[in-house]
Scaffold this motif. Structure first.
Motif, mmCIF file in Angstrom:
data_model
loop_
_atom_site.group_PDB
_atom_site.id
_atom_site.type_symbol
_atom_site.label_atom_id
_atom_site.label_comp_id
_atom_site.label_asym_id
_atom_site.label_seq_id
_atom_site.Cartn_x
_atom_site.Cartn_y
_atom_site.Cartn_z
ATOM 1 N N TRP A 230 7.160 -2.881 0.568
ATOM 2 C CA TRP A 230 6.376 -4.033 1.034
ATOM 3 C C TRP A 230 6.331 -4.150 2.562
ATOM 4 N N PRO A 231 7.457 -4.005 3.266
ATOM 5 C CA PRO A 231 7.407 -4.127 4.738
ATOM 6 C C PRO A 231 6.510 -3.093 5.419
ATOM 7 N N THR A 232 6.232 -1.984 4.735
ATOM 8 C CA THR A 232 5.363 -0.966 5.342
ATOM 9 C C THR A 232 3.895 -1.357 5.267
ATOM 10 N N GLY A 233 3.568 -2.367 4.440
ATOM 11 C CA GLY A 233 2.185 -2.796 4.271
ATOM 12 C C GLY A 233 1.413 -1.997 3.242
ATOM 13 N N LEU A 234 2.038 -0.979 2.647
ATOM 14 C CA LEU A 234 1.326 -0.100 1.715
ATOM 15 C C LEU A 234 0.938 -0.800 0.419
ATOM 16 N N TRP B 170 12.636 -3.234 -8.274
ATOM 17 C CA TRP B 170 12.867 -4.221 -7.219
ATOM 18 C C TRP B 170 13.051 -3.540 -5.870
ATOM 19 N N SER B 171 13.812 -2.452 -5.858
ATOM 20 C CA SER B 171 14.012 -1.703 -4.614
ATOM 21 C C SER B 171 12.688 -1.175 -4.087
ATOM 22 N N GLY B 172 11.795 -0.788 -5.005
ATOM 23 C CA GLY B 172 10.480 -0.318 -4.589
ATOM 24 C C GLY B 172 9.696 -1.392 -3.863
ATOM 25 N N TYR B 173 9.697 -2.605 -4.439
ATOM 26 C CA TYR B 173 8.966 -3.704 -3.800
ATOM 27 C C TYR B 173 9.571 -4.053 -2.444
ATOM 28 N N THR B 174 10.904 -4.182 -2.380
ATOM 29 C CA THR B 174 11.551 -4.613 -1.140
ATOM 30 C C THR B 174 11.512 -3.540 -0.053
ATOM 31 N N THR B 175 11.441 -2.272 -0.457
ATOM 32 C CA THR B 175 11.420 -1.191 0.526
ATOM 33 C C THR B 175 10.008 -0.883 1.008
ATOM 34 N N GLY C 172 -4.222 -3.930 6.347
ATOM 35 C CA GLY C 172 -4.986 -2.766 6.788
ATOM 36 C C GLY C 172 -4.341 -1.460 6.379
ATOM 37 N N ASP C 173 -3.032 -1.518 6.088
ATOM 38 C CA ASP C 173 -2.303 -0.318 5.668
ATOM 39 C C ASP C 173 -2.191 -0.201 4.148
ATOM 40 N N MET C 174 -2.791 -1.153 3.420
ATOM 41 C CA MET C 174 -2.645 -1.125 1.960
ATOM 42 C C MET C 174 -3.167 0.196 1.391
ATOM 43 N N ASP C 175 -2.371 0.763 0.481
ATOM 44 C CA ASP C 175 -2.696 2.062 -0.107
ATOM 45 C C ASP C 175 -2.862 1.902 -1.611
ATOM 46 N N GLY C 176 -3.997 2.341 -2.125
ATOM 47 C CA GLY C 176 -4.296 2.173 -3.542
ATOM 48 C C GLY C 176 -3.319 2.892 -4.448
#
Length: 310
Positions: free
Chosen positions: A246-250, A239-244, A256-260
Motif C-alpha cells: 500500500w505505501p508504494t501506491g501500487l 495482511w503483510s501484502g496490504y501493509t507492505t 498515479g502509481d496504481m498498478d492493475g
C-alpha cells in the motif's frame, strides 16, 4: 513507478510446456490409478464387482453403489496425497534455500518486502511454477469429471481457477516469492486431509480404524493444521501484502502509481483466503456434529452420503 515485468517468459513456449505438464499429470494419474491405487482401493473398501451382486437385497445393493462412489473418492485421495507430498517436498527444499522464506526469516514479511522482486530470481523457480500451474489445471479437469456430487463443486472450481491465475500472474508480475510461500503452506494441510479421509474410508477392511478416538484425533489435527496454515498464516501473508505494498501506491485506488496487476493479485489472494476460511468453518461444523450426534459427515465432500456412528 517504472515496473519491469515478464522477464524469462516466452508465452508460446511456456504455454506448450504447461500443456505438456497437464497431459503428463493426467497420464501419470491414469497409470497410478489403473495399475495400483484403484485395485488397492477396491480391496480396502471390500468392493464387489457387479457380477457378484446378484441376489443381494435392496439395502445391500445400495451399500455397494455407495462403495462405487467411495472407490472414486479413494482414488482421488491417494492421487492427490501423492502429488501434494512430492510438490511440498519440492517447495520445502526451495524455502530452505531462500533468505526471504518463512523458514529462514521466521516472518512472512520478507516475501513481500521489495515487491516487485528481481526477475533474476525467476529462472530457478520456473520449473516449480510450471509444475504447480500444470497440477491445478489437471485438478480442474479432474474435478469436472469426478467431483460434481460435491456440495462445494463450484467453490472448488473457482479455487482451481484462482490458483492458476495467481500463480501465472505472480510469475509474470515478479511476485514469485509470495506465490512460492503460499503454495508451500497450503500443500501441508492437503496432505493431512487426504491421509485422514483415506483412513476413514478404509474402516470396512480394517475394523480398528472405526475408532471414534482415532477419528476425533484426525479431525482435531486437521482443524489445527488447516486453521494454522490456510487461515491464520495465509491471513498474515495477505495482511503483510496490504501493509507492505500500500505505501508504494501500487494498490491505492486513484493513485498515479496504481498498478492493475498488483491490485488484481492481492484482491484475488484475499478471495483465496476467504475460501479457506469457509472450508475451515465447515471443518469445525464437522467436529461439532461429531461431538453432538456421533455423525461423521463432511457436508461438502460427502454431499451424497452420511456416515452414522452407532
Amino acid at each position: 513507478m517504472n515496473l519491469v515485468r515478464g522477464e524469462h517468459v516466452n508465452v508460446q513456449q511456456d504455454l506448450q510446456t504447461i500443456a505438456i505438464g497437464v497431459v503428463g499429470f493426467l497420464a501419470v494419474r491414469w497409470v497410478f490409478l489403473t495399475l495400483f491405487w484403484e485395485p488397492f482401493s477396491k480391496y480396502v473398501l471390500v468392493w464387489k464387482p457387479p457380477s457378484q451382486r446378484k441376489g443381494l437385497s435392496l439395502e445391500e445393493l445400495k451399500k455397494e453403489e455407495m462403495k462405487d462412489a467411495d472407490v472414486v473418492k479413494m482414488c482421488k485421495y491417494g492421487w492427490h496425497m501423492l502429488a501434494y507430498v512430492l510438490l511440498w517436498i519440492w517447495g520445502f527444499n526451495i524455502m530452505l534455500d531462500k533468505n526471504w522464506s518463512i523458514l529462514r526469516a521466521k516472518s512472512v514479511d520478507p516475501c513481500w518486502v521489495g515487491y516487485p522482486h528481481s526477475g533474476d530470481e525467476k529462472p530457478s523457480l520456473k520449473p516449480f511454477f510450471f509444475a504447480q500451474i500444470s497440477w491445478y489445471c489437471q485438478t480442474f479437469i479432474e474435478s469436472a469429471m469426478v467431483d460434481k456430487a460435491r456440495g462445494d463443486f463450484w467453490m472448488m472450481m473457482i479455487h482451481h481457477v484462482l490458483a492458476v491465475l495467481l500463480l501465472t500472474g505472480a510469475y509474470w508480475g515478479n511476485a514469485h516469492r509470495v506465490a512460492v510461500t503460499v503454495v508451500f503452506e497450503q500443500d501441508l494441510s492437503d496432505i493431512l486431509m487426504y491421509f485422514s479421509k483415506m483412513l476413514v474410508k478404509a474402516e470396512n477392511r480394517f475394523p480398528a480404524l472405526k475408532s471414534d478416538a482415532l477419528h476425533g484425533a484426525l479431525l482435531v489435527m486437521l482443524i489445527v493444521a488447516w486453521w494454522s496454515t490456510r487461515c491464520i498464516l495465509l491471513g498474515f501473508i495477505v495482511w503483510s501484502g496490504y501493509t507492505t505494498v500500500w505505501p508504494t501506491g501500487l494498490i491505492v485506488p486513484g493513485s498515479g502509481d496504481m498498478d492493475g496487476l498488483s491490485t488484481f493479485l492481492i484482491l484475488q489472494l484475499s478471495v483465496f483466503f476467504v475460501l479457506q476460511v469457509i472450508w475451515g468453518c465447515a471443518l469445525i461444523q464437522v467436529a461439532v456434529r461429531k461431538l453432538t450426534s456421533g455423525e461423521l459427515h463432511d457436508h461438502y465432500g460427502d454431499a451424497d452420503k452420511k456416515r452414522k456412528k452407532n
